[in-house]
Scaffold this motif. Sequence first.
Motif, PDB file in Angstrom:
ATOM      1  N   LYS A   1      27.068  12.226  17.933  1.00 11.77           N
ATOM      2  CA  LYS A   1      27.404  13.079  16.850  1.00 11.77           C
ATOM      3  C   LYS A   1      28.368  14.203  17.073  1.00 11.77           C
ATOM      4  O   LYS A   1      29.392  14.424  16.221  1.00 11.77           O
ATOM      5  N   SER A   2      28.131  14.830  18.272  1.00 14.47           N
ATOM      6  CA  SER A   2      29.172  15.852  18.607  1.00 14.47           C
ATOM      7  C   SER A   2      30.552  15.245  18.789  1.00 14.47           C
ATOM      8  O   SER A   2      31.659  15.955  18.727  1.00 14.47           O
ATOM      9  N   TRP A   3      30.848  14.062  19.031  1.00 16.62           N
ATOM     10  CA  TRP A   3      32.111  13.545  19.195  1.00 16.62           C
ATOM     11  C   TRP A   3      32.757  12.740  17.845  1.00 16.62           C
ATOM     12  O   TRP A   3      33.698  12.408  17.962  1.00 16.62           O
ATOM     13  N   GLU A   4      31.904  12.624  16.948  1.00 12.48           N
ATOM     14  CA  GLU A   4      32.235  11.650  16.000  1.00 12.48           C
ATOM     15  C   GLU A   4      33.604  12.205  15.094  1.00 12.48           C
ATOM     16  O   GLU A   4      34.183  11.414  14.494  1.00 12.48           O
ATOM     17  N   HIS A   5      33.793  13.512  15.328  1.00 14.44           N
ATOM     18  CA  HIS A   5      34.836  13.925  14.386  1.00 14.44           C
ATOM     19  C   HIS A   5      36.306  14.190  15.293  1.00 14.44           C
ATOM     20  O   HIS A   5      37.346  14.611  14.774  1.00 14.44           O
ATOM     21  N   VAL A   6      36.173  13.465  16.513  1.00 20.53           N
ATOM     22  CA  VAL A   6      37.278  13.612  17.443  1.00 20.53           C
ATOM     23  C   VAL A   6      37.696  12.215  17.427  1.00 20.53           C
ATOM     24  O   VAL A   6      37.219  11.476  18.017  1.00 20.53           O
TER      25      VAL A   6
ATOM     26  N   ALA B   1      33.819  20.825  23.480  1.00 27.02           N
ATOM     27  CA  ALA B   1      35.309  21.147  23.383  1.00 27.02           C
ATOM     28  C   ALA B   1      35.999  21.450  24.781  1.00 27.02           C
ATOM     29  O   ALA B   1      36.973  21.091  24.946  1.00 27.02           O
ATOM     30  N   LYS B   2      35.127  21.857  25.821  1.00 29.58           N
ATOM     31  CA  LYS B   2      35.444  21.895  27.139  1.00 29.58           C
ATOM     32  C   LYS B   2      35.828  20.741  27.622  1.00 29.58           C
ATOM     33  O   LYS B   2      36.916  20.628  28.404  1.00 29.58           O
ATOM     34  N   THR B   3      35.309  19.625  27.408  1.00 28.63           N
ATOM     35  CA  THR B   3      35.495  18.455  27.860  1.00 28.63           C
ATOM     36  C   THR B   3      36.820  17.727  27.195  1.00 28.63           C
ATOM     37  O   THR B   3      37.503  17.347  27.977  1.00 28.63           O
ATOM     38  N   ALA B   4      36.915  17.892  25.993  1.00 25.04           N
ATOM     39  CA  ALA B   4      38.251  17.618  25.560  1.00 25.04           C
ATOM     40  C   ALA B   4      39.410  18.131  25.993  1.00 25.04           C
ATOM     41  O   ALA B   4      40.379  17.443  26.243  1.00 25.04           O
ATOM     42  N   ASP B   5      39.331  19.429  26.353  1.00 24.69           N
ATOM     43  CA  ASP B   5      40.472  20.289  26.823  1.00 24.69           C
ATOM     44  C   ASP B   5      40.736  19.680  28.293  1.00 24.69           C
ATOM     45  O   ASP B   5      42.157  19.366  28.551  1.00 24.69           O
ATOM     46  N   ILE B   6      39.836  19.053  28.796  1.00 22.91           N
ATOM     47  CA  ILE B   6      39.822  18.493  30.534  1.00 22.91           C
ATOM     48  C   ILE B   6      40.260  17.192  30.403  1.00 22.91           C
ATOM     49  O   ILE B   6      41.091  16.584  31.012  1.00 22.91           O
ATOM     50  N   VAL B   7      39.518  16.306  29.640  1.00 21.62           N
ATOM     51  CA  VAL B   7      39.626  15.039  29.783  1.00 21.62           C
ATOM     52  C   VAL B   7      40.720  14.335  28.808  1.00 21.62           C
ATOM     53  O   VAL B   7      41.278  13.420  29.007  1.00 21.62           O
TER      54      VAL B   7
END
Length: 140
Positions: A101-106, A68-74
């Motif tokens: 697996k942690s990124w599959e829903h993004v 989630a932190k990565t998505a906000d920054i990247v």
Amino acid sequence: MGASLRILKSRGIAVLRYWDHFTVQQGEDTLAAYHAHPDAAPGQKHLVDFSGVTSFDPEYVGVLALQAKTADIVLPEGFETILVMYAPNPTGLDMAVMVRKSWEHVPAVIPLIAETKQQAIEYLGQKENDLSLFFDTEDI
């Protein structure tokens, strides 16, 4: 535990390498280094080298928080990226599968696992004979 970061600005690729025991805190530290790097840019492709990881904390909740932190920054709104994880051994592969697996829903992230360096470079859309450009990085 070790980590390195290198940004290939002209190619739009951030290269991260981890070795020894990986922790979520190490991922957060690397994310902070990426965020502070002058060549970091939204939508850059990412090559994450897990080939040197010997063990990791299977904190799936921690990985999700880091994601989630990565998505906000990247990935600010409107950007997409490719996340290529180089995982040529069982431990690296286990870690890459957990991260994928942690990124599959993004929808804005395309997580791919490569078992060879050449495959990783091809996933990034690069045609390079000198793989050291992508796999030799500096420690952070």
